[in-house]
Scaffold this motif. Sequence first.
Motif, PDB file in Angstrom:
ATOM      1  N   ASN A 251      50.079-109.230 -84.021  1.00 19.82           N
ATOM      2  CA  ASN A 251      50.780-109.667 -85.234  1.00 19.82           C
ATOM      3  C   ASN A 251      50.161-109.048 -86.483  1.00 19.82           C
ATOM      4  O   ASN A 251      50.814-108.959 -87.516  1.00 19.82           O
ATOM      5  N   MET A 252      48.907-108.622 -86.395  1.00 20.99           N
ATOM      6  CA  MET A 252      48.213-108.078 -87.559  1.00 20.99           C
ATOM      7  C   MET A 252      48.305-106.550 -87.641  1.00 20.99           C
ATOM      8  O   MET A 252      48.158-105.986 -88.717  1.00 20.99           O
ATOM      9  N   ASN A 253      48.540-105.881 -86.512  1.00 26.10           N
ATOM     10  CA  ASN A 253      48.487-104.423 -86.493  1.00 26.10           C
ATOM     11  C   ASN A 253      49.321-103.899 -85.326  1.00 26.10           C
ATOM     12  O   ASN A 253      49.021-104.179 -84.171  1.00 26.10           O
ATOM     13  N   GLU A 254      50.327-103.112 -85.645  1.00 26.09           N
ATOM     14  CA  GLU A 254      51.242-102.613 -84.608  1.00 26.09           C
ATOM     15  C   GLU A 254      50.556-101.667 -83.626  1.00 26.09           C
ATOM     16  O   GLU A 254      50.926-101.586 -82.463  1.00 26.09           O
ATOM     17  N   HIS A 255      49.536-100.929 -84.089  1.00 27.56           N
ATOM     18  CA  HIS A 255      48.830 -99.964 -83.244  1.00 27.56           C
ATOM     19  C   HIS A 255      47.340-100.275 -83.217  1.00 27.56           C
ATOM     20  O   HIS A 255      46.509 -99.413 -83.464  1.00 27.56           O
ATOM     21  N   SER A 256      46.990-101.499 -82.910  1.00 23.06           N
ATOM     22  CA  SER A 256      45.595-101.925 -82.929  1.00 23.06           C
ATOM     23  C   SER A 256      44.780-101.217 -81.849  1.00 23.06           C
ATOM     24  O   SER A 256      45.165-101.195 -80.680  1.00 23.06           O
ATOM     25  N   SER A 257      43.666-100.624 -82.268  1.00 21.52           N
ATOM     26  CA  SER A 257      42.786 -99.941 -81.323  1.00 21.52           C
ATOM     27  C   SER A 257      42.097-100.972 -80.439  1.00 21.52           C
ATOM     28  O   SER A 257      41.515-101.931 -80.927  1.00 21.52           O
ATOM     29  N   ARG A 258      42.157-100.769 -79.135  1.00 19.84           N
ATOM     30  CA  ARG A 258      41.563-101.716 -78.188  1.00 19.84           C
ATOM     31  C   ARG A 258      40.368-101.091 -77.489  1.00 19.84           C
ATOM     32  O   ARG A 258      39.899-101.595 -76.475  1.00 19.84           O
ATOM     33  N   SER A 259      39.880 -99.976 -77.985  1.00 15.00           N
ATOM     34  CA  SER A 259      38.752 -99.307 -77.340  1.00 15.00           C
ATOM     35  C   SER A 259      37.840 -98.703 -78.398  1.00 15.00           C
ATOM     36  O   SER A 259      38.255 -98.438 -79.518  1.00 15.00           O
ATOM     37  N   HIS A 260      36.588 -98.504 -78.024  1.00 13.32           N
ATOM     38  CA  HIS A 260      35.619 -97.847 -78.884  1.00 13.32           C
ATOM     39  C   HIS A 260      35.606 -96.356 -78.553  1.00 13.32           C
ATOM     40  O   HIS A 260      35.832 -95.968 -77.416  1.00 13.32           O
ATOM     41  N   SER A 261      35.330 -95.536 -79.552  1.00 12.10           N
ATOM     42  CA  SER A 261      35.221 -94.093 -79.340  1.00 12.10           C
ATOM     43  C   SER A 261      33.942 -93.589 -79.994  1.00 12.10           C
ATOM     44  O   SER A 261      33.585 -94.037 -81.080  1.00 12.10           O
ATOM     45  N   ILE A 262      33.289 -92.658 -79.341  1.00  7.70           N
ATOM     46  CA  ILE A 262      32.096 -92.025 -79.893  1.00  7.70           C
ATOM     47  C   ILE A 262      32.279 -90.518 -79.798  1.00  7.70           C
ATOM     48  O   ILE A 262      32.592 -89.985 -78.729  1.00  7.70           O
ATOM     49  N   PHE A 263      32.113 -89.841 -80.917  1.00  5.01           N
ATOM     50  CA  PHE A 263      32.191 -88.384 -80.965  1.00  5.01           C
ATOM     51  C   PHE A 263      30.812 -87.875 -81.357  1.00  5.01           C
ATOM     52  O   PHE A 263      30.280 -88.247 -82.395  1.00  5.01           O
ATOM     53  N   SER A 264      30.235 -87.025 -80.539  1.00  4.68           N
ATOM     54  CA  SER A 264      28.938 -86.423 -80.834  1.00  4.68           C
ATOM     55  C   SER A 264      29.138 -84.926 -81.022  1.00  4.68           C
ATOM     56  O   SER A 264      29.681 -84.251 -80.153  1.00  4.68           O
ATOM     57  N   ILE A 265      28.692 -84.450 -82.174  1.00  4.22           N
ATOM     58  CA  ILE A 265      28.822 -83.035 -82.499  1.00  4.22           C
ATOM     59  C   ILE A 265      27.425 -82.472 -82.695  1.00  4.22           C
ATOM     60  O   ILE A 265      26.624 -83.031 -83.449  1.00  4.22           O
ATOM     61  N   LYS A 266      27.119 -81.378 -82.020  1.00  4.53           N
ATOM     62  CA  LYS A 266      25.825 -80.722 -82.162  1.00  4.53           C
ATOM     63  C   LYS A 266      26.050 -79.382 -82.856  1.00  4.53           C
ATOM     64  O   LYS A 266      26.894 -78.589 -82.425  1.00  4.53           O
ATOM     65  N   VAL A 267      25.293 -79.169 -83.916  1.00  8.12           N
ATOM     66  CA  VAL A 267      25.438 -77.953 -84.719  1.00  8.12           C
ATOM     67  C   VAL A 267      24.112 -77.194 -84.688  1.00  8.12           C
ATOM     68  O   VAL A 267      23.047 -77.784 -84.842  1.00  8.12           O
ATOM     69  N   ARG A 268      24.217 -75.881 -84.521  1.00 11.37           N
ATOM     70  CA  ARG A 268      23.026 -75.027 -84.545  1.00 11.37           C
ATOM     71  C   ARG A 268      23.266 -73.907 -85.548  1.00 11.37           C
ATOM     72  O   ARG A 268      24.307 -73.254 -85.522  1.00 11.37           O
ATOM     73  N   GLN A 269      22.306 -73.723 -86.428  1.00 16.78           N
ATOM     74  CA  GLN A 269      22.361 -72.640 -87.389  1.00 16.78           C
ATOM     75  C   GLN A 269      21.152 -71.753 -87.142  1.00 16.78           C
ATOM     76  O   GLN A 269      20.028 -72.240 -87.100  1.00 16.78           O
ATOM     77  N   LYS A 270      21.400 -70.472 -86.973  1.00 16.66           N
ATOM     78  CA  LYS A 270      20.298 -69.539 -86.708  1.00 16.66           C
ATOM     79  C   LYS A 270      20.267 -68.475 -87.781  1.00 16.66           C
ATOM     80  O   LYS A 270      21.294 -67.867 -88.097  1.00 16.66           O
ATOM     81  N   GLU A 271      19.075 -68.252 -88.333  1.00 12.79           N
ATOM     82  CA  GLU A 271      18.910 -67.197 -89.324  1.00 12.79           C
ATOM     83  C   GLU A 271      19.052 -65.843 -88.649  1.00 12.79           C
ATOM     84  O   GLU A 271      18.653 -65.658 -87.500  1.00 12.79           O
ATOM     85  N   GLU A 272      19.614 -64.917 -89.372  1.00 13.52           N
ATOM     86  CA  GLU A 272      19.790 -63.576 -88.825  1.00 13.52           C
ATOM     87  C   GLU A 272      18.443 -62.877 -88.693  1.00 13.52           C
ATOM     88  O   GLU A 272      17.478 -63.215 -89.371  1.00 13.52           O
ATOM     89  N   GLY A 273      18.419 -61.912 -87.821  1.00 16.22           N
ATOM     90  CA  GLY A 273      17.222 -61.102 -87.662  1.00 16.22           C
ATOM     91  C   GLY A 273      16.326 -61.607 -86.557  1.00 16.22           C
ATOM     92  O   GLY A 273      16.448 -62.729 -86.073  1.00 16.22           O
ATOM     93  N   GLU A 274      15.429 -60.731 -86.157  1.00 17.67           N
ATOM     94  CA  GLU A 274      14.490 -61.068 -85.095  1.00 17.67           C
ATOM     95  C   GLU A 274      13.517 -62.133 -85.592  1.00 17.67           C
ATOM     96  O   GLU A 274      12.988 -62.058 -86.691  1.00 17.67           O
ATOM     97  N   GLY A 275      13.315 -63.127 -84.777  1.00 15.13           N
ATOM     98  CA  GLY A 275      12.381 -64.195 -85.149  1.00 15.13           C
ATOM     99  C   GLY A 275      12.953 -65.193 -86.130  1.00 15.13           C
ATOM    100  O   GLY A 275      12.227 -66.028 -86.668  1.00 15.13           O
ATOM    101  N   GLY A 276      14.255 -65.095 -86.394  1.00 10.85           N
ATOM    102  CA  GLY A 276      14.885 -66.043 -87.318  1.00 10.85           C
ATOM    103  C   GLY A 276      14.814 -67.454 -86.768  1.00 10.85           C
ATOM    104  O   GLY A 276      14.982 -67.684 -85.577  1.00 10.85           O
ATOM    105  N   ARG A 277      14.532 -68.405 -87.632  1.00  9.25           N
ATOM    106  CA  ARG A 277      14.407 -69.780 -87.159  1.00  9.25           C
ATOM    107  C   ARG A 277      15.781 -70.419 -86.965  1.00  9.25           C
ATOM    108  O   ARG A 277      16.767 -69.982 -87.548  1.00  9.25           O
ATOM    109  N   SER A 278      15.800 -71.438 -86.160  1.00  9.76           N
ATOM    110  CA  SER A 278      17.032 -72.174 -85.890  1.00  9.76           C
ATOM    111  C   SER A 278      16.918 -73.584 -86.449  1.00  9.76           C
ATOM    112  O   SER A 278      15.859 -74.197 -86.395  1.00  9.76           O
ATOM    113  N   LEU A 279      18.009 -74.054 -86.983  1.00 10.65           N
ATOM    114  CA  LEU A 279      18.108 -75.429 -87.452  1.00 10.65           C
ATOM    115  C   LEU A 279      19.153 -76.140 -86.603  1.00 10.65           C
ATOM    116  O   LEU A 279      20.182 -75.561 -86.251  1.00 10.65           O
ATOM    117  N   PHE A 280      18.869 -77.376 -86.280  1.00 13.33           N
ATOM    118  CA  PHE A 280      19.775 -78.161 -85.443  1.00 13.33           C
ATOM    119  C   PHE A 280      20.173 -79.437 -86.172  1.00 13.33           C
ATOM    120  O   PHE A 280      19.371 -80.003 -86.925  1.00 13.33           O
TER     121      PHE A 280
END
Length: 85
Positions: free
Chosen positions: A17-46
């Motif tokens: 009665n309160m919501n025509e499309h009421s969500s009945r489940s939980h959702s979890i989205f996990s996104i992993k991002v990696r950034q790498k500096e150019e060049g040899e020996g460039g460090r990576s950030l996660f």
Amino acid sequence: EKLMQQGLASRQTAATNMNEHSSRSHSIFSIKVRQKEEGEGGRSLFANINLVDLAGSERQSKTGAAGDRLKEASSINKSLSALGN
């Protein structure tokens, strides 16, 4: 895209009665991002990004839920309460 379609297929909604499309489940989205500096020996950030969509907590007296929907609402409210503890 294929993973999103699988997740969408698993998502549960139902009308109340309160919501025509009421969500009945939980959702979890996990996104992993990696950034790498150019060049040899460039460090990576996660970075990890977690997005959480919790099923809605609704006052059972206002939803008009009965039977399985009422049991489901009780389970949702119980799980949300456990997160707060």
